[in-house]
Design a protein around this motif. Structure first.
Motif, short mmCIF file in Angstrom:
data_model
loop_
_atom_site.label_atom_id
_atom_site.label_comp_id
_atom_site.label_asym_id
_atom_site.label_seq_id
_atom_site.Cartn_x
_atom_site.Cartn_y
_atom_site.Cartn_z
N ASP A 198 19.02 49.43 45.78
CA ASP A 198 18.51 50.54 46.88
C ASP A 198 16.95 50.29 46.88
O ASP A 198 16.03 50.18 47.80
CB ASP A 198 19.09 51.91 46.71
CG ASP A 198 20.41 51.76 47.11
OD1 ASP A 198 20.91 50.82 47.69
OD2 ASP A 198 20.88 53.01 46.60
N THR A 199 16.32 50.47 45.79
CA THR A 199 14.84 50.51 45.60
C THR A 199 14.12 49.02 46.11
O THR A 199 13.33 49.11 46.87
CB THR A 199 14.34 50.63 44.18
OG1 THR A 199 15.00 52.05 43.67
CG2 THR A 199 12.95 50.52 44.05
N LYS A 202 14.71 48.86 50.03
CA LYS A 202 13.86 49.64 50.87
C LYS A 202 12.42 48.91 50.85
O LYS A 202 11.75 49.04 51.78
CB LYS A 202 13.56 50.95 49.98
CG LYS A 202 12.75 51.89 50.65
CD LYS A 202 12.74 53.07 50.16
CE LYS A 202 11.65 54.16 50.88
NZ LYS A 202 10.18 53.58 51.01
N ARG A 205 12.52 46.37 53.50
CA ARG A 205 12.29 47.07 54.92
C ARG A 205 11.23 47.46 54.98
O ARG A 205 10.34 47.31 56.24
CB ARG A 205 13.26 48.24 55.07
CG ARG A 205 14.76 47.85 54.93
CD ARG A 205 15.37 48.89 55.47
NE ARG A 205 15.53 50.17 54.52
CZ ARG A 205 16.55 50.18 53.41
NH1 ARG A 205 17.49 49.24 53.40
NH2 ARG A 205 16.36 51.28 52.59
N ASP A 206 10.40 48.03 53.92
CA ASP A 206 8.79 48.61 54.25
C ASP A 206 7.91 47.37 54.40
O ASP A 206 6.94 47.41 54.93
CB ASP A 206 8.33 49.22 53.10
CG ASP A 206 9.08 50.29 52.70
OD1 ASP A 206 9.62 50.96 53.79
OD2 ASP A 206 9.08 51.15 51.80
N GLU A 232 19.32 42.15 52.84
CA GLU A 232 18.43 43.10 53.72
C GLU A 232 17.33 42.09 54.45
O GLU A 232 17.26 42.39 55.52
CB GLU A 232 17.86 44.02 52.74
CG GLU A 232 17.16 45.32 53.70
CD GLU A 232 18.33 45.92 54.58
OE1 GLU A 232 17.87 46.55 55.54
OE2 GLU A 232 19.36 46.03 53.84
#
Length: 721
Positions: A198-199, A202, A205-206, A232
């Motif tokens: 998850d880290t 993210k 995505r950032d 992702e």
């Protein structure tokens, strides 16, 4: 008048200015054809302010001849080329050449003729034709490639073409690859894996620069963890680069990738055919190639929309290039992510001390996977003190290790014996006159390879057939093999356990992805009982039935002048130990050593990685060694020994006097003769405050050498031979 500055792919020329013809639109990054005398050379248009050159009057400029049909190299890639050349004291042209590494890719769209079976039958069906037709069922490739697949001559296949049995198919050389599907399968992750994934997702995505160290024990599922941020990136339409240290590891990785994403990734390594390199390069440049898995050179591919970088087995020393531009792919990967403004993850069960220090200082974010996936237990580790438990005369395996292998044979389980030494024996000598077989091109003994009945140099590749008598005294049957290599250990296993099915796994036997795939299938199918291998088998493989690992000579890596010997030995043995007990059955590791008291051996036995790294960190701090200080090597070589010695003396005599900088040498290199060239070395040790690269450039830039002398610079060296 419009003029541009070009970086041409010849380090001796420096940047050149050209005129832009009317109607031609040229900007930074464009790959162009430029005139140079009567020739046409390739150049890359560069920002003039970033590339100092000699100002030439406008009327003397020659016009660019054309723009090559490839997308311009992006600004982040150009900045990476500049940084790599600056940091590693290399030529810009030498680094830029790595970005344009497929000559065929620069020529624009093209087609190729491939052939496939039509289903028809030839008028005369010979055994060769029948065998070829059976082998080529479902295959489509060029005549040369099909001949290799079928094991017949090209003439046989051309006969089948004339008979209408094979038909030609026109294929686009740059056809796109099948699309990877981020949601092809859903993988159940452990809580620790989910948190790390998850880290990383993210961070993708950032879309900002964010370096991570994924520190997980062997078998903790690091690959599945970083597959989630890969997915992702795919959902966002971004490209991904995964670096692997060994080509032999790709086959295992490809299988896992295909299970997760439905298709194989795009490959990039030195064994690809030129047509495959061309297709990969152009698809990367166009943005069509989604996930590229490759060796270190993949770092310089011209990605159009890179979104995530993974460096797997990031501690591996094979990420360090040892000739040409001597760069470390681990560190360059972090810099590429920095220039692209994207996350990068270094994944390892035994991170390099430099990476751990970066995490400790907060430069890298550290993600931990402290336990094995699926409840599997870490193996038990025990030492075999060879001073107490001596193997039988002429043997190399202690009885306790042989008994352990025998137990696994009875239970239908598998064993792995690790010795980082290829061949049968590292030295062959004559018992009559003492003659030793030495390489004519290197300061190295020739290694006996019994499988191929040859003596080989592992440094330059020189080979000679194994003789029946001593070439010095002529005595027959007097040659003695000294010391063990993996082939000798395999012979010993066969002699002491005759029912065992043994496979020798080295770069000699697993020298292509196809052979690696065959090896994996044999192990998974239970066709191999004992694997005897080099460092090639210490990483990446997952064999659930492998429950015993034996380290034949844990002290081997501690010998010689390698300043990272302790760390490297710890990493290799810990990695190979991690191959044991990865399934439901518990694993055991037996480490043979003559120095059980050595800090690295004691830490391995106790399973106390932190204690080892703590001791190693303090030793490095006291020595001013990386990551607390800086190292650099200067290597001088020539085919003429006197010329090399004189050039080294001149460099040594003009050494700069700089505070916090110590320069040792020149001295003959430990490998004083390599590939026919005599070698001298200087070693520099500096505090981090010293601008080391600037010192070296000023020092060496003021000297001229004869044409036969080469002077190389190695920043952050890993090899000291």
């Amino acid at each position: 008048m419009n003029r541009v500055r070009c970086l041409v792919l010849n380090a001796a020329l420096g940047p050149l200015d050209y005129k832009v013809p009317d109607g031609m639109e040229v900007g930074p990054g464009h790959v162009v054809e430029c005139p140079l005398g009567p020739r046409t050379i390739i150049g890359i248009v560069w920002e003039a302010e970033r590339l100092p050159g000699t100002e030439v009057p406008a009327e003397k400029l020659r016009p660019i001849r054309g723009i090559l049909p490839v997308p311009p190299l992006s600004a982040p890639l150009r900045r990476l080329i500049e940084w790599t050349a600056d940091y590693y004291v290399a030529s810009l042209a030498g680094v830029a050449r790595m970005a344009l590494s497929s000559g065929g890719a620069l020529k624009g769209p093209a087609t190729i003729t491939e052939y496939r079976l039509t289903g028809g039958m030839p008028e005369r069906l010979t055994p060769q034709r029948l065998a070829a037709m059976e082998a080529l069922e479902g295959e489509q490739a060029t005549i040369r490639e099909l001949a290799g697949i079928a094991g017949v001559s090209e003439g046989v296949l051309r006969g089948l073409v004339n008979q209408g049995v094979l038909e030609p198919v026109e294929v686009d050389c740059d056809r796109p690859y099948d699309e990877a599907r981020p949601d092809f399968t859903q993988v159940e992750l452990s809580p620790e894996q989910s948190e790390a994934a998850d880290t990383l997702s993210k961070a993708v995505r950032d879309a900002k620069f964010a370096p991570f160290l994924l520190d997980g024990v062997t078998g903790s599922g690091k690959t599945e963890t970083y597959f989630e941020p890969v997915a992702e990136a795919l959902r966002m339409g971004r490209q991904v680069l995964v670096l692997l240290p060994e080509i032999a590891l790709t086959e295992n990785f490809l299988h896992r990738f295909e299970e997760r994403f439905g298709v194989a990734p795009v490959l990039w390594h030195s064994s690809l055919k030129s047509t495959e390199r061309r297709r990969a390069w152009r698809n990367v440049a166009s943005g069509e190639a989604q996930v590229v898995v490759g060796a270190r050179s993949a770092l310089f591919l011209p990605f159009r929309k890179l979104g995530f970088i993974v460096v797997d087995e990031a501690h591996e020393t094979s990420f360090k290039q040892e000739d040409g531009v001597r760069y470390n792919a681990r560190d360059v990967a972090v810099m590429r992510a920095h220039f692209e403004g994207i996350p990068v993850v270094l994944a390892s069960a035994t991170p390099a001390l430099e990476s751990l220090q970066m995490a400790e200082s907060g430069v890298y974010a550290k993600l931990d996977l402290p336990s094995r996936f699926g409840g599997a237990e870490l193996p038990s580790i025990d030492l075999v003190d060879l001073t107490q438990e001596k193997p039988p005369h002429g043997m190399w395996l202690a009885q306790r290790l042989v008994d352990g292998i025998a137990e696994r044979l009875e239970r239908g389980e598998q064993s792995l014996l690790f010795l980082n030494r290829r061949g049968y024996a590292p030295l062959t000598l004559c018992r009559n006159c003492g003659f030793r077989f030495q390489c004519p091109n290197c300061s190295a003994w020739l290694v006996e390879h019994r499988f191929t009945r040859r003596l080989a140099c592992h440094h330059c590749g020189h080979e000679t057939p194994s003789p029946d008598r001593c070439p010095e005294c002529g005595e027959p049957d007097c040659l003695v093999a000294c010391g063990p290599g993996v082939e000798r250990i395999a012979d010993e296993v066969a002699e002491r356990l005759p029912d065992a099915r043994v496979f020798v796994a080295t770069s000699d036997t697993l020298n292509s992805p196809g052979r690696a795939a065959e090896f994996i299938a044999q192990v998974e199918g239970g066709a191999i009982d004992v694997i005897v291998g080099t460092q090639l088998v210490t990483k990446g493989f997952h064999f659930p039935e492998l429950t015993l690992v034996g380290v034949v000579d844990a002290d081997l890596g501690l010998e010689g002048g390698d300043l990272r010997a302790g760390e490297r030995t710890y990493q290799q043995v810990a990695q190979v130990a991690g191959r044991a007990g990865r399934g439901e059955k518990p694993g055991e590791v037996l480490i043979q050593t003559r120095h059980p008291e050595a800090s690295v051996i004691a830490a391995l036995a106790a399973g106390d990685r932190d204690a080892f790294y703590s001791v190693e960190t303090e030793m490095r701090r006291e020595a001013g060694a990386p990551p607390f200080g800086r190292w650099a090597s200067i290597i001088i070589s020539s085919e003429d020994e006197a010329e090399a010695r004189e050039a080294a003396r001149r460099i040594g005599d003009t050494r700069p006097q700089v505070d916090d900088l110590m320069i040792l040498g020149p001295a003959p290199a430990p490998m004083a003769l390599l590939r026919g060239r005599y070698r001298y070395r200087l070693l520099m040790n500096a505090r981090r405050s010293v601008q080391l690269q600037d010192v070296i450039r000023r020092w060496l830039g003021s000297l001229d050498h004869p044409p036969g002398v080469r002077v190389g610079v190695d920043i952050d060296p890993y090899s000291f031979v």
